[in-house]
Scaffold this motif. Sequence first.
Motif, short mmCIF file in Angstrom:
data_model
loop_
_atom_site.label_atom_id
_atom_site.label_comp_id
_atom_site.label_asym_id
_atom_site.label_seq_id
_atom_site.Cartn_x
_atom_site.Cartn_y
_atom_site.Cartn_z
N LEU A 23 61.11 29.56 41.02
CA LEU A 23 60.71 28.80 39.84
C LEU A 23 59.20 28.64 39.76
CD1 LEU A 23 63.42 26.00 39.87
CD2 LEU A 23 63.05 27.64 38.02
N LEU A 24 58.58 28.36 40.88
CA LEU A 24 57.13 28.19 40.89
C LEU A 24 56.40 29.51 40.59
CD1 LEU A 24 56.67 25.68 43.82
CD2 LEU A 24 56.60 25.23 41.37
N LEU A 25 56.93 30.61 41.08
CA LEU A 25 56.35 31.91 40.75
C LEU A 25 56.52 32.22 39.26
CD1 LEU A 25 57.33 34.10 43.83
CD2 LEU A 25 55.04 33.35 43.14
N HIS A 26 57.66 31.84 38.71
CA HIS A 26 57.90 32.01 37.27
C HIS A 26 56.91 31.16 36.48
CE1 HIS A 26 60.00 32.69 33.53
NE2 HIS A 26 60.17 31.39 33.38
N GLY A 27 56.67 29.93 36.93
CA GLY A 27 55.69 29.08 36.27
C GLY A 27 54.29 29.66 36.34
N LEU A 28 53.96 30.26 37.47
CA LEU A 28 52.65 30.92 37.60
C LEU A 28 52.53 32.06 36.61
CD1 LEU A 28 49.97 31.18 39.16
CD2 LEU A 28 51.16 32.71 40.72
#
Length: 140
Positions: A23-28
């Motif tokens: 999820l955090l990589l997607h947000g990045l």
Amino acid sequence: MQRYDRSRFVAFGVLPILNLLGLLLHGLMLSTSSTGGAGRSIPALLVIAGIFALIALAATIKRGRDIGWPAWQTAILFWVTLSLGPAVLALLGYFAFAKPKEQADRFGPLPNPATLTTWYWAVLNLLWPWMLLAILSKVL
């Protein structure tokens, strides 16, 4: 249930952390992409990431009880390793492979092995944030 065996810990501790990282990589990716309104769902993504961190923390504390660690020590170590990024994977790997201690019986008997229903709920727990983000990206 105050204790988690290995399979429940993997289902509700390790997999949510891996999902959190995704999820955090997607947000990045959303925050650095050039598409217009894609970044509007980032606040919701951060709230969902926080929820997953709390789910994994609860599972880690329950597994920590199973291997004889105090809850406060497990919680502090979890947040410290989570702040160090990939170090949390080393902690979760240790908890996933550590053998239960006999003193953990004071927290109750070891639960039955995870059933198909347990894994069903674990998969649903992994999918709901992605569905919510897909909806939010269309609405916002």
